[in-house]
Each structure stands twice: as structure tokens, then as C-alpha cells.
Design a protein around this motif. Structure first.
Motif, PDB file in Angstrom:
ATOM      1  N   TYR A  36     -22.470  14.912  -3.637  1.00 55.84           N
ATOM      2  CA  TYR A  36     -23.663  15.587  -4.107  1.00 55.84           C
ATOM      3  C   TYR A  36     -24.874  14.717  -3.770  1.00 55.84           C
ATOM      4  O   TYR A  36     -24.798  13.493  -3.753  1.00 55.84           O
ATOM      5  N   GLY A  99      -8.554  27.348 -12.535  1.00 59.00           N
ATOM      6  CA  GLY A  99      -9.934  27.728 -12.799  1.00 59.00           C
ATOM      7  C   GLY A  99     -10.743  26.651 -13.459  1.00 59.00           C
ATOM      8  O   GLY A  99     -11.920  26.471 -13.151  1.00 59.00           O
ATOM      9  N   TYR A 100     -10.166  25.912 -14.388  1.00 55.56           N
ATOM     10  CA  TYR A 100     -10.920  24.878 -15.091  1.00 55.56           C
ATOM     11  C   TYR A 100     -10.989  23.611 -14.242  1.00 55.56           C
ATOM     12  O   TYR A 100     -10.039  23.214 -13.598  1.00 55.56           O
ATOM     13  N   GLN A 101     -12.133  22.980 -14.272  1.00 54.36           N
ATOM     14  CA  GLN A 101     -12.327  21.743 -13.535  1.00 54.36           C
ATOM     15  C   GLN A 101     -12.978  20.715 -14.435  1.00 54.36           C
ATOM     16  O   GLN A 101     -13.664  21.041 -15.381  1.00 54.36           O
ATOM     17  N   LYS A 102     -12.792  19.471 -14.084  1.00 54.69           N
ATOM     18  CA  LYS A 102     -13.565  18.397 -14.686  1.00 54.69           C
ATOM     19  C   LYS A 102     -13.961  17.472 -13.559  1.00 54.69           C
ATOM     20  O   LYS A 102     -13.102  16.878 -12.909  1.00 54.69           O
ATOM     21  N   VAL A 103     -15.239  17.387 -13.299  1.00 52.31           N
ATOM     22  CA  VAL A 103     -15.729  16.574 -12.195  1.00 52.31           C
ATOM     23  C   VAL A 103     -16.067  15.185 -12.704  1.00 52.31           C
ATOM     24  O   VAL A 103     -16.779  15.034 -13.699  1.00 52.31           O
TER      25      VAL A 103
ATOM     26  N   TYR B  31     -16.509  29.775 -16.244  1.00 53.80           N
ATOM     27  CA  TYR B  31     -16.346  28.427 -16.775  1.00 53.80           C
ATOM     28  C   TYR B  31     -17.715  27.771 -16.830  1.00 53.80           C
ATOM     29  O   TYR B  31     -18.491  27.851 -15.870  1.00 53.80           O
ATOM     30  N   TYR B  33     -20.096  24.240 -18.145  1.00 55.53           N
ATOM     31  CA  TYR B  33     -19.980  22.801 -18.354  1.00 55.53           C
ATOM     32  C   TYR B  33     -21.341  22.204 -18.704  1.00 55.53           C
ATOM     33  O   TYR B  33     -22.376  22.714 -18.287  1.00 55.53           O
ATOM     34  N   TYR B  35     -23.104  18.245 -18.504  1.00 55.72           N
ATOM     35  CA  TYR B  35     -22.997  16.856 -18.085  1.00 55.72           C
ATOM     36  C   TYR B  35     -24.259  16.138 -18.535  1.00 55.72           C
ATOM     37  O   TYR B  35     -25.304  16.758 -18.768  1.00 55.72           O
ATOM     38  N   PHE B  45     -19.377  13.663 -17.662  1.00 58.51           N
ATOM     39  CA  PHE B  45     -18.894  14.925 -18.209  1.00 58.51           C
ATOM     40  C   PHE B  45     -19.014  14.921 -19.732  1.00 58.51           C
ATOM     41  O   PHE B  45     -18.664  13.935 -20.392  1.00 58.51           O
ATOM     42  N   SER B  48     -16.462  21.226 -21.337  1.00 58.96           N
ATOM     43  CA  SER B  48     -16.250  22.454 -20.583  1.00 58.96           C
ATOM     44  C   SER B  48     -15.933  23.580 -21.566  1.00 58.96           C
ATOM     45  O   SER B  48     -15.387  23.346 -22.643  1.00 58.96           O
ATOM     46  N   GLU B  56     -12.275  21.306 -22.834  1.00 55.65           N
ATOM     47  CA  GLU B  56     -12.110  19.860 -22.890  1.00 55.65           C
ATOM     48  C   GLU B  56     -13.453  19.239 -23.246  1.00 55.65           C
ATOM     49  O   GLU B  56     -14.501  19.779 -22.897  1.00 55.65           O
ATOM     50  N   PHE B  91     -27.335  18.241 -17.499  1.00 55.40           N
ATOM     51  CA  PHE B  91     -27.078  19.249 -16.477  1.00 55.40           C
ATOM     52  C   PHE B  91     -26.072  20.272 -16.982  1.00 55.40           C
ATOM     53  O   PHE B  91     -25.034  19.914 -17.545  1.00 55.40           O
ATOM     54  N   SER B  95     -18.787  27.691 -12.949  1.00 53.89           N
ATOM     55  CA  SER B  95     -17.896  27.958 -11.823  1.00 53.89           C
ATOM     56  C   SER B  95     -17.179  29.280 -12.058  1.00 53.89           C
ATOM     57  O   SER B  95     -17.022  29.733 -13.199  1.00 53.89           O
ATOM     58  N   GLY B  96     -16.749  29.867 -10.940  1.00 51.92           N
ATOM     59  CA  GLY B  96     -16.070  31.146 -11.021  1.00 51.92           C
ATOM     60  C   GLY B  96     -14.588  30.956 -11.216  1.00 51.92           C
ATOM     61  O   GLY B  96     -14.097  29.892 -11.565  1.00 51.92           O
ATOM     62  N   GLN B 104     -18.306  24.025  -8.646  1.00 54.07           N
ATOM     63  CA  GLN B 104     -19.281  24.084  -9.716  1.00 54.07           C
ATOM     64  C   GLN B 104     -20.689  24.129  -9.124  1.00 54.07           C
ATOM     65  O   GLN B 104     -21.006  23.398  -8.201  1.00 54.07           O
TER      66      GLN B 104
END
Lengths: 115, 115
Positions: A36, A99-103, B31, B33, B35, B45, B48, B56, B91, B95-96, B104
């Protein structure tokens, strides 16, 4: 658990010179990798991503990155930088499960392009 | 291209006050999130959210934080009794779902300054 290491906090480079921003990651599962860019006082913009397939990924603004699984690296490169590339660059890793993410982000590298 | 929008861009609040940061995710995303980026540090993070529940949360997301999707379009982060160390850029991302990985998308952030 997943983590990202960006060893270089600042990288000065002359305009039109090549640049490489280093990123190493660790994870116990398969991950997706991202870079990013954050311009001053702005949000995060996705430069490029690696999900699978070819290890060389091309992104916007002439940037590319190469995924190296054996070295757990995802270095960002540009052959010739421009003043407008001055920004902070974040390497990130994400696991994905239905589907779920954690960046998880690295600490960032400030690229300063010198005229 | 659809965007994640965040309001306000800058919020100044007295210590101990409650603050609500607002986000409008991309309309067909599922989804959501939050940050946080403390000045000079990496993006971290917080939480979510999916299907009206927290999926989480990180250690940072303690009892002073809460999230809500009050209607079909907004996603909010509430901080009760703000502290000086809550000063940061926050932030929102969304996400889809379906058909594999969906990246994201981040908003431009809200800069929160606690006095």
C-alpha cells in the motif's frame, strides 16, 4: 500468527534512479501479500497484490513486486522513480478464510525522491 | 469506482469525552474493519465486523471501544471516555465476499486529536 518486517524506515533516492523497498513476512498459513502507498495526509491506496500464480506482480504507477516463497520476501521495485512517488509504503500480509480477512501491516518505508 | 468514505476528516475532542467516527463502506460489501495508525507508527488492526457481529478484535480494542452498523449504510466506531493515547488516524475498510478473495478497500481516514 503473521508478521511483516520492513527493515528500511527511510529510503532516499534520486529522481529517475531505480529503487527497491524490502519486505519480509512470516506466517504459519498461506497468505496474500500487498503493498500500500500512503501520500501525506491521505489514506491507504493499494499498489499491488499477490494472491497466487506468477510470482512477479505488476501494480499501478510502474511498481512491481516479486514474491519469493523460499526467502519469504515480497520486495517492491520501480526502475525509475519520479518526484511524485515520494510517500510512505506499507507492506502487508493477510490470511483469508471464507471472506474474513485480517491485514497485518509492516512499519512502513518512507521513500524520499530527491530532484 | 466505489469508495469507502469516512467522516469527519479531522475530529478534535477533549479528553474524557465520547467520540463517534463514521464510515460508509462500499455498498455491496459485507465485511467491515477499523484500523488505527498512531503518528509515526504502523497501521494496526482494531476490529472486524460481519453479519452484525464482531468477527475478531485486537488487544487494542478494549471496553472503551465499540462498533455498530446502525443502518444499511453506516459503520461506526465509538470511543467512550477518550484518552490522550487515542490520538491517531483511524481507517475504515470494507471487503466483499464470494468468488474468492476480495481485497479490502480503505477510506481516507479520520484524524482524531485528543486534547
Amino acid at each position: 500468527a503473521q508478521s511483516v518486517t520492513q527493515l528500511d524506515s527511510q529510503v532516499p533516492v534520486f529522481e529517475e534512479a531505480p529503487v527497491e523497498l524490502r519486505c519480509n513476512y512470516s506466517s504459519s498459513v498461506s497468505v496474500y501479500l500487498f503493498w500500500y502507498v500512503q501520500y501525506p495526509n491521505q489514506g491507504l491506496q493499494l499498489l499491488l497484490k499477490y494472491l497466487s500464480g506468477s510470482t512477479l506482480v505488476k501494480g499501478i504507477n510502474g511498481f512491481e513486486a516479486e514474491f519469493n516463497k523460499s526467502q519469504t520476501s515480497f520486495h517492491l521495485r520501480k526502475p525509475s522513480v519520479h518526484i511524485s512517488d515520494t510517500a510512505e509504503y506499507f507492506c502487508a500480509v493477510s490470511s483469508f478464510s471464507g471472506g474474513y480477512q485480517k491485514v497485518t501491516f509492516g512499519t512502513g518505508t518512507k521513500l524520499q525522491v530527491i530532484p | 469506482e466505489p469508495e469507502v468514505t469516512q467522516t469527519p476528516s479531522h475530529q478534535v475532542t477533549q479528553m474524557g469525552q465520547e467520540v463517534i467516527l463514521r464510515c460508509v463502506p462500499i455498498s455491496n460489501h459485507l465485511y467491515f474493519y477499523w484500523y488505527r495508525q498512531i503518528l509515526g507508527q504502523k497501521v494496526e488492526f482494531l476490529v472486524s465486523f460481519y453479519n452484525n457481529e464482531i468477527s475478531e478484535k485486537s488487544e487494542i480494542f478494549d471496553d472503551q471501544f465499540s462498533v455498530e452498523r446502525p443502518d444499511g449504510s453506516n459503520f461506526t466506531l465509538k470511543i467512550r471516555s477518550t484518552k490522550l493515547e487515542d490520538s491517531a488516524m483511524y481507517f475504515c475498510a470494507s471487503s466483499g465476499r464470494d468468488r474468492g478473495y476480495q481485497p479490502q478497500h480503505f477510506g481516507d481516514g479520520t484524524r482524531l486529536s485528543i486534547l
